[in-house]
Design a protein around this motif. Sequence first.
Motif, PDB file in Angstrom:
ATOM      1  N   VAL A  19       1.089   8.394  -9.957  1.00  0.00           N
ATOM      2  CA  VAL A  19      -0.346   8.143 -10.124  1.00  0.00           C
ATOM      3  C   VAL A  19      -0.728   8.253 -11.599  1.00  0.00           C
ATOM      4  CG1 VAL A  19      -2.662   9.009  -9.592  1.00  0.00           C
ATOM      5  CG2 VAL A  19      -0.974   8.732  -7.761  1.00  0.00           C
ATOM      6  N   ARG A  20      -0.247   9.281 -12.277  1.00  0.00           N
ATOM      7  CA  ARG A  20      -0.532   9.406 -13.716  1.00  0.00           C
ATOM      8  C   ARG A  20      -0.012   8.185 -14.476  1.00  0.00           C
ATOM      9  NH1 ARG A  20       1.442  14.712 -12.987  1.00  0.00           N
ATOM     10  NH2 ARG A  20       3.268  14.226 -14.249  1.00  0.00           N
ATOM     11  N   ASN A  21       1.169   7.723 -14.104  1.00  0.00           N
ATOM     12  CA  ASN A  21       1.753   6.574 -14.805  1.00  0.00           C
ATOM     13  C   ASN A  21       0.921   5.307 -14.604  1.00  0.00           C
ATOM     14  OD1 ASN A  21       3.849   8.177 -15.715  1.00  0.00           O
ATOM     15  ND2 ASN A  21       5.325   7.421 -14.223  1.00  0.00           N
ATOM     16  N   VAL A  22       0.516   5.016 -13.370  1.00  0.00           N
ATOM     17  CA  VAL A  22      -0.215   3.760 -13.127  1.00  0.00           C
ATOM     18  C   VAL A  22      -1.644   3.810 -13.662  1.00  0.00           C
ATOM     19  CG1 VAL A  22       1.241   3.081 -11.183  1.00  0.00           C
ATOM     20  CG2 VAL A  22      -0.932   4.269 -10.743  1.00  0.00           C
ATOM     21  N   GLN A  23      -2.175   5.007 -13.873  1.00  0.00           N
ATOM     22  CA  GLN A  23      -3.484   5.101 -14.510  1.00  0.00           C
ATOM     23  C   GLN A  23      -3.422   4.569 -15.943  1.00  0.00           C
ATOM     24  OE1 GLN A  23      -4.137   9.296 -13.768  1.00  0.00           O
ATOM     25  NE2 GLN A  23      -5.748   8.843 -12.280  1.00  0.00           N
ATOM     26  N   ALA A  24      -2.303   4.799 -16.614  1.00  0.00           N
ATOM     27  CA  ALA A  24      -2.140   4.344 -17.993  1.00  0.00           C
ATOM     28  C   ALA A  24      -1.552   2.936 -18.070  1.00  0.00           C
ATOM     29  CB  ALA A  24      -1.238   5.317 -18.757  1.00  0.00           C
ATOM     30  N   GLU A  25      -0.652   2.603 -17.145  1.00  0.00           N
ATOM     31  CA  GLU A  25       0.022   1.303 -17.147  1.00  0.00           C
ATOM     32  C   GLU A  25       0.155   0.829 -15.699  1.00  0.00           C
ATOM     33  OE1 GLU A  25       1.163  -1.908 -17.378  1.00  0.00           O
ATOM     34  OE2 GLU A  25       1.432  -1.193 -19.426  1.00  0.00           O
ATOM     35  N   PRO A  26      -0.698  -0.094 -15.277  1.00  0.00           N
ATOM     36  CA  PRO A  26      -0.742  -0.479 -13.859  1.00  0.00           C
ATOM     37  C   PRO A  26       0.364  -1.429 -13.390  1.00  0.00           C
ATOM     38  CG  PRO A  26      -2.414  -1.668 -15.083  1.00  0.00           C
ATOM     39  CD  PRO A  26      -1.780  -0.697 -16.042  1.00  0.00           C
ATOM     40  N   ARG A  27       1.213  -1.903 -14.293  1.00  0.00           N
ATOM     41  CA  ARG A  27       2.294  -2.802 -13.866  1.00  0.00           C
ATOM     42  C   ARG A  27       3.429  -2.004 -13.234  1.00  0.00           C
ATOM     43  NH1 ARG A  27       3.592  -5.960 -19.170  1.00  0.00           N
ATOM     44  NH2 ARG A  27       3.342  -3.835 -19.906  1.00  0.00           N
ATOM     45  N   VAL A  28       3.900  -2.469 -12.069  1.00  0.00           N
ATOM     46  CA  VAL A  28       4.972  -1.800 -11.338  1.00  0.00           C
ATOM     47  C   VAL A  28       5.957  -2.826 -10.796  1.00  0.00           C
ATOM     48  CG1 VAL A  28       3.488   0.135 -10.653  1.00  0.00           C
ATOM     49  CG2 VAL A  28       3.762  -1.820  -9.108  1.00  0.00           C
TER      50      VAL A  28
ATOM     51  N   LEU B 112      -4.604   6.066  -2.797  1.00  0.00           N
ATOM     52  CA  LEU B 112      -3.875   4.923  -2.270  1.00  0.00           C
ATOM     53  C   LEU B 112      -3.614   3.959  -3.415  1.00  0.00           C
ATOM     54  CD1 LEU B 112      -2.862   3.801   0.444  1.00  0.00           C
ATOM     55  CD2 LEU B 112      -5.102   2.738   0.730  1.00  0.00           C
ATOM     56  N   LEU B 113      -2.346   3.590  -3.579  1.00  0.00           N
ATOM     57  CA  LEU B 113      -1.983   2.575  -4.560  1.00  0.00           C
ATOM     58  C   LEU B 113      -2.013   1.232  -3.846  1.00  0.00           C
ATOM     59  CD1 LEU B 113      -0.574   5.294  -5.527  1.00  0.00           C
ATOM     60  CD2 LEU B 113       0.952   3.809  -6.802  1.00  0.00           C
TER      61      LEU B 113
ATOM     62  N   ASP C 171       0.591  -5.437  -9.890  1.00  0.00           N
ATOM     63  CA  ASP C 171      -0.390  -4.620 -10.603  1.00  0.00           C
ATOM     64  C   ASP C 171      -1.080  -3.703  -9.609  1.00  0.00           C
ATOM     65  OD1 ASP C 171      -0.216  -5.976 -13.252  1.00  0.00           O
ATOM     66  OD2 ASP C 171      -0.814  -7.693 -12.035  1.00  0.00           O
ATOM     67  N   VAL C 172      -1.273  -2.448 -10.018  1.00  0.00           N
ATOM     68  CA  VAL C 172      -1.835  -1.414  -9.143  1.00  0.00           C
ATOM     69  C   VAL C 172      -3.315  -1.198  -9.414  1.00  0.00           C
ATOM     70  CG1 VAL C 172      -1.787   1.054  -8.581  1.00  0.00           C
ATOM     71  CG2 VAL C 172       0.352  -0.179  -8.918  1.00  0.00           C
ATOM     72  N   SER C 173      -4.063  -1.052  -8.329  1.00  0.00           N
ATOM     73  CA  SER C 173      -5.414  -0.491  -8.370  1.00  0.00           C
ATOM     74  C   SER C 173      -5.354   0.798  -7.575  1.00  0.00           C
ATOM     75  CB  SER C 173      -6.425  -1.432  -7.717  1.00  0.00           C
ATOM     76  OG  SER C 173      -6.540  -2.621  -8.448  1.00  0.00           O
ATOM     77  N   LEU C 174      -5.989   1.853  -8.089  1.00  0.00           N
ATOM     78  CA  LEU C 174      -6.028   3.126  -7.373  1.00  0.00           C
ATOM     79  C   LEU C 174      -7.297   3.209  -6.540  1.00  0.00           C
ATOM     80  CD1 LEU C 174      -4.807   5.672 -10.048  1.00  0.00           C
ATOM     81  CD2 LEU C 174      -3.630   5.013  -7.959  1.00  0.00           C
ATOM     82  N   ILE C 175      -7.139   3.597  -5.299  1.00  0.00           N
ATOM     83  CA  ILE C 175      -8.280   3.814  -4.407  1.00  0.00           C
ATOM     84  C   ILE C 175      -8.340   5.314  -4.134  1.00  0.00           C
ATOM     85  CG2 ILE C 175      -9.273   3.306  -2.146  1.00  0.00           C
ATOM     86  CD1 ILE C 175      -7.741   0.632  -2.251  1.00  0.00           C
TER      87      ILE C 175
ATOM     88  N   TRP D 221       0.866  -1.183   0.000  1.00  0.00           N
ATOM     89  CA  TRP D 221       0.000   0.000   0.000  1.00  0.00           C
ATOM     90  C   TRP D 221       0.901   1.230   0.000  1.00  0.00           C
ATOM     91  CZ3 TRP D 221      -5.222  -0.960  -0.188  1.00  0.00           C
ATOM     92  CH2 TRP D 221      -5.637  -2.248   0.160  1.00  0.00           C
ATOM     93  N   ILE D 222       0.637   2.163  -0.917  1.00  0.00           N
ATOM     94  CA  ILE D 222       1.454   3.367  -1.058  1.00  0.00           C
ATOM     95  C   ILE D 222       0.515   4.561  -1.189  1.00  0.00           C
ATOM     96  CG2 ILE D 222       3.107   4.558  -2.558  1.00  0.00           C
ATOM     97  CD1 ILE D 222       3.956   1.608  -3.433  1.00  0.00           C
ATOM     98  N   GLY D 223       0.710   5.561  -0.354  1.00  0.00           N
ATOM     99  CA  GLY D 223      -0.082   6.784  -0.443  1.00  0.00           C
ATOM    100  C   GLY D 223       0.602   7.785  -1.355  1.00  0.00           C
TER     101      GLY D 223
END
Length: 134
Positions: free
Chosen positions: A58-67, A119-120, A83-87, A48-50
């Motif tokens: 945040v902009r990056n994971v909205q387009a590509e959720p792999r980290v 929250l990531l 893989d990221v989900s944004l909360i 979990w990452i705030g």
Amino acid sequence: MNHLADLPGPDVRARLETERNVWLSTVRPDGSTHVTPVWFVYADAKWWIGADHRSVKVRNVQAEPRVSLALEDGRFPVVAEGDVSLIHDGFPTEVVTAFKEKYEWDLTSPARPGDRSVLLEVRVRRWLLAGTAQ
């Protein structure tokens, strides 16, 4: 909340509980990587990452959720791919509490007027521990 039950070895569990920073690698729209140290909590088999809702990560994971995530000590690598989900709201109470306990940081309180925290939630696909893919 089941902390760290999915990981091998007490050394990895201890590091995830005590280390303060993890390097987060995201992918920019042009395909290059963006790497930054971030505060984290590991709980319920997720990282979990705030972050501020306007941040590059945040902009990056909205387009590509792999980290990828890597703890700072390169002698004993702990790397996760996920893989990221944004909360955007309704953060899990246990996670908010864990950030307060670990960092004395209220994830729900923006740092500046107009900011909004997100929250990531990173679900691990693969662990790379001490050179061994799992």
